[in-house]
Write a protein that holds these residues in place. Structure first.
Motif, PDB file in Angstrom:
ATOM      1  N   TRP A   8       0.827  -1.201   0.000  1.00 54.10           N
ATOM      2  CA  TRP A   8       0.000   0.000   0.000  1.00 54.10           C
ATOM      3  C   TRP A   8       0.865   1.257   0.000  1.00 54.10           C
ATOM      4  O   TRP A   8       0.513   2.244  -0.628  1.00 54.10           O
ATOM      5  CB  TRP A   8      -0.955   0.023   1.200  1.00 54.10           C
ATOM      6  N   VAL A  11       2.274   1.926  -3.440  1.00 50.06           N
ATOM      7  CA  VAL A  11       1.202   2.490  -4.250  1.00 50.06           C
ATOM      8  C   VAL A  11       0.912   3.924  -3.799  1.00 50.06           C
ATOM      9  O   VAL A  11       0.769   4.828  -4.614  1.00 50.06           O
ATOM     10  CB  VAL A  11      -0.066   1.603  -4.156  1.00 50.06           C
ATOM     11  N   ALA A  12       0.873   4.146  -2.481  1.00 49.10           N
ATOM     12  CA  ALA A  12       0.557   5.471  -1.949  1.00 49.10           C
ATOM     13  C   ALA A  12       1.597   6.505  -2.349  1.00 49.10           C
ATOM     14  O   ALA A  12       1.270   7.631  -2.707  1.00 49.10           O
ATOM     15  CB  ALA A  12       0.429   5.424  -0.424  1.00 49.10           C
ATOM     16  N   GLY A  16      -1.244   6.229  -5.514  1.00 47.13           N
ATOM     17  CA  GLY A  16      -2.343   5.283  -5.460  1.00 47.13           C
ATOM     18  C   GLY A  16      -3.166   5.461  -4.197  1.00 47.13           C
ATOM     19  O   GLY A  16      -2.692   5.958  -3.194  1.00 47.13           O
ATOM     20  N   GLY A  17      -4.398   5.063  -4.281  1.00 45.09           N
ATOM     21  CA  GLY A  17      -5.270   5.148  -3.120  1.00 45.09           C
ATOM     22  C   GLY A  17      -5.805   6.550  -2.869  1.00 45.09           C
ATOM     23  O   GLY A  17      -6.504   6.775  -1.889  1.00 45.09           O
ATOM     24  N   LEU A  18      -5.504   7.474  -3.748  1.00 51.90           N
ATOM     25  CA  LEU A  18      -6.013   8.835  -3.608  1.00 51.90           C
ATOM     26  C   LEU A  18      -7.375   8.946  -4.283  1.00 51.90           C
ATOM     27  O   LEU A  18      -7.610   8.321  -5.320  1.00 51.90           O
ATOM     28  CB  LEU A  18      -5.077   9.844  -4.283  1.00 51.90           C
ATOM     29  N   THR A  19      -8.210   9.758  -3.713  1.00 54.43           N
ATOM     30  CA  THR A  19      -9.469  10.059  -4.386  1.00 54.43           C
ATOM     31  C   THR A  19      -9.169  10.958  -5.582  1.00 54.43           C
ATOM     32  O   THR A  19      -8.110  11.609  -5.646  1.00 54.43           O
ATOM     33  CB  THR A  19     -10.448  10.788  -3.445  1.00 54.43           C
ATOM     34  N   GLU A  23      -6.198  13.802  -5.924  1.00 51.94           N
ATOM     35  CA  GLU A  23      -5.303  13.776  -7.088  1.00 51.94           C
ATOM     36  C   GLU A  23      -5.368  15.099  -7.837  1.00 51.94           C
ATOM     37  O   GLU A  23      -4.350  15.636  -8.269  1.00 51.94           O
ATOM     38  CB  GLU A  23      -5.692  12.646  -8.048  1.00 51.94           C
ATOM     39  N   HIS A  53      -1.989  10.743   4.026  1.00 55.77           N
ATOM     40  CA  HIS A  53      -1.583  10.030   2.813  1.00 55.77           C
ATOM     41  C   HIS A  53      -0.148  10.419   2.476  1.00 55.77           C
ATOM     42  O   HIS A  53       0.203  11.596   2.445  1.00 55.77           O
ATOM     43  CB  HIS A  53      -2.514  10.376   1.654  1.00 55.77           C
TER      44      HIS A  53
END
Length: 169
Positions: A8, A11-12, A16-19, A23, A53
């Motif tokens: 994670w 990716v973060a 990644g994992g952002l709305t 973004e 994040h």
């Protein structure tokens, strides 16, 4: 290879994992980099939505660092260090972290690597801000945690040790 718990972060760190909203704020901050107040307002909006994040924290850190706002960058580095310690299950006091507390020896271990790079940023900023004793202590700790110096901390110690010496020494 990253474990499921570590993937994670990889990716973060890449966003990644952002709305879509966050973004967009980060993209707008990047596009408005030359307009400090506007760029910072977008970063602030991203932080309000996704305060922990890694991509948001790193974006803020880079903005402050490259704008020469080193005290602000240090504040973000502290937040990143707190997050990295928590995510790795480490003491919140970096002085109490030992080399066996995480897989610091593996460059592929994302969470421990994030911790090391965050600690390095914290140490570097202390040096730049004239807090030489704290900076040295951080670098010594980094070399204890990463004796193979995979993240390149020794160069900071070398520079620190050469300070105040003539070039001929």
């Amino acid at each position: 290879m990253a474990t499921a718990d570590e993937s994670w972060l990889e990716v973060a760190c890449l966003g990644g994992g952002l709305t879509v909203e966050v973004e967009n704020y980060l993209r707008l901050a990047s596009l408005s980099y030359a307009e400090d107040d506007l760029a910072e307002s977008y970063l602030g909006r991203a932080m309000a939505v996704a305060p922990d994040h890694a991509a948001v924290l790193i974006g803020y850190y880079r903005f402050y660092f490259y704008k020469g706002r080193l005290l602000d960058a240090l504040g973000i580095a502290r937040r990143c260090l707190k997050k990295a310690a928590k995510d790795n299950g480490l003491s919140s006091d970096w002085r109490r972290v030992g080399c066996k507390d995480a897989n610091f020896g593996s460059y592929e271990a994302i969470l421990p690597r994030f911790y090391l790079f965050t600690l390095k940023a914290y140490g570097y900023l202390n040096l730049r801000l004239g807090c030489l004793a704290e900076g040295r202590e951080v670098i010594v700790k980094l070399l204890e945690l990463d004796p193979g110096d995979k993240i390149g901390s020794k160069v900071l110690l070398d520079v620190l040790e050469r300070m105040g010496k003539d070039d001929e020494d």
